[in-house]
Motif scaffolding. Structure first.
Motif: not given
Length: 341
Positions: A180, A200, A205-206, A209-210, A213
Motif C-alpha cells: 500500500s 489520494a 484513498r482518503s 490515510t495517504v 503512508q
C-alpha cells in the motif's frame, strides 16, 4: 526559455530541500508563497526543472555500471530509444568519443544487472558492441550538485529549515514498506513534491490515510529526493566525462579534493581499463582544458586517460529529455530499482 535569477534561486532552494513548504521557501527567498508556487508550476510545465524520488536500495549490494555502446549509425535513434526504455538504464547520452553512446546503469544487485539487463542489450537490433566498467565506490553524485544562486543569508536560513526536512536524511529502518505504501512511489518518481491530496485522488484513498503512508515512506530513508534542471538552462551547458587512473590508496583523498570543485557532477572508483571516472558540467568547451588543469593541480598523481564531451542526452536519471535538455514529462522507473546519481 531563459531562467531569471529568481527562477535559479527557487531551483537552488529545491535542490537542497526538494519538499520544502512554499511558506518556508518564501521565508528564505523573501517572496510570497503563492508567487513561488506559480513560478514552480511554470518551470515544471516547461520542463525546465523537475523534482523526483528514487528508491536508494542497499548500498552494499547495488550495482553501478558505466556502459559504452557501439551501434549502427543508421539505427542509432532506434537503439537509443530501446535502451532508454530499460528502467535500470537511468541515463543515455551520445558522446564525442570512440563510443557512440554512454549509459549509466543502476541495478539493485550485480545479479540483476547480469541476468536481466545485459541480456536485453543483446536483443536490441543495431547494437553492435558494449563495454562495461563497474563502480566500486561512488564518491559524489549529481543530487549534491548546486546552482549556487543563493546569497549567504539565504543559504544560512535554508540550512536551518532543511535540517527539519525529512527528505534529506532519513534513518533506514530495514523493514520493507507494505504494498500500500509502495504504490505511492511512482507518483513521487513523477513529482517529488506530490502531495497526499494529489496522490489520494489518483489512488481513490482518503487523504488522511495517504498522508500517514506518505509520512512513513519519506521518514523510512528508503527514498532520495532531488530537484533537477535542464542543463542547457543551467548556465553549464557542456558535460565532459574523464576516464582516469588514480594510484591505489589515493581514491578517497582524490574524491575529497574533487568535492571542492563546484562543477563536479559525479566521481566514482571503477573497474576496467581505468579506475576512476569524473563528470563535470562546464560553462563552455574552453573550460575543458581549465578543468583538466584543476584536476592535475588538485590530484598531482592522476592520469587523465581520455575525455568525452557529451553531445546530447536522451535520458537522465529516469527522465526522458527533449533535444534542448528540457524534460518531456515521461519517466521510466522501476519501483524495485535504485537510483541515486
Amino acid at each position: 526559455m531563459v531562467l531569471s535569477e529568481e527562477d535559479l534561486a527557487l531551483i537552488n532552494v529545491l535542490q537542497v530541500a526538494p519538499r520544502i513548504s512554499w511558506s518556508d521557501a518564501a521565508e528564505v527567498l523573501g517572496v510570497h508563497a503563492t508567487t513561488l508556487a506559480a513560478r514552480w508550476d511554470r518551470l515544471r510545465s516547461a520542463g525546465a526543472a523537475w523534482t523526483t524520488a528514487h528508491l536508494i536500495g542497499d548500498p552494499k549490494q547495488m550495482c553501478l555500471a558505466l556502459v559504452d555502446v557501439d551501434c549502427e549509425m543508421r539505427l542509432r535513434a532506434e537503439v537509443t530509444a530501446e535502451l532508454a526504455a530499460i528502467p535500470d538504464v537511468v541515463t543515455v547520452e551520445e558522446a564525442a568519443s570512440n563510443r557512440d553512446l554512454m549509459l549509466t546503469v543502476i541495478s539493485p544487485t550485480l545479479e540483476q544487472f547480469t541476468d536481466n539487463v545485459l541480456p536485453r542489450f543483446k536483443e536490441i537490433r543495431g547494437l553492435l558492441k558494449y563495454r562495461t566498467s563497474l563502480g566500486t565506490r561512488l564518491h559524489s553524485a549529481g543530487n549534491a550538485w548546486r546552482l549556487n544562486a543563493l546569497d549567504n543569508a539565504q543559504q544560512s536560513a535554508l540550512q536551518v529549515l532543511a535540517g527539519l526536512d525529512g527528505t534529506q536524511a532519513g534513518l533506514r529502518s530495514g523493514a520493507p514498506l507494505p504494498a500500500s505504501h509502495l504504490a505511492l512511489i511512482p507518483f513521487l518518481a513523477r513529482d517529488g513534491r506530490a502531495s497526499a491530496a494529489d496522490i489520494a485522488r489518483s489512488l481513490g484513498r482518503s487523504p488522511a490515510t495517504v498522508q500517514r503512508q506518505l509520512n512513513r515512506v519519506i521518514s523510512s530513508g528508503l527514498l532520495t529526493f532531488r530537484c533537477d534542471i535542464a542543463q542547457d538552462l543551467s548556465g553549464y551547458p557542456v558535460s565532459c566525462q574523464w576516464f582516469a587512473n588514480v594510484p591505489p590508496g589515493q581514491h578517497e583523498a582524490a574524491a575529497a579534493e574533487l568535492r571542492g570543485l563546484r562543477t563536479i557532477r559525479l566521481s566514482a572508483s571503477t573497474s576496467g581499463r581505468t579506475n576512476f571516472v569524473i563528470l563535470m558540467w562546464l560553462k563552455s568547451l574552453a573550460d575543458v582544458m581549465n578543468a583538466e588543469l584543476a584536476l592535475q593541480q588538485r590530484i598531482p598523481d592522476i592520469e587523465l586517460v581520455e575525455s568525452a564531451v557529451i553531445l546530447s542526452r536522451a535520458k537522465r536519471m529516469g527522465w526522458m529529455l527533449n533535444p534542448d535538455s528540457t524534460a518531456t514529462g515521461s519517466v521510466v522507473f522501476d519501483t524495485e530499482g535504485v537510483a541515486v546519481l
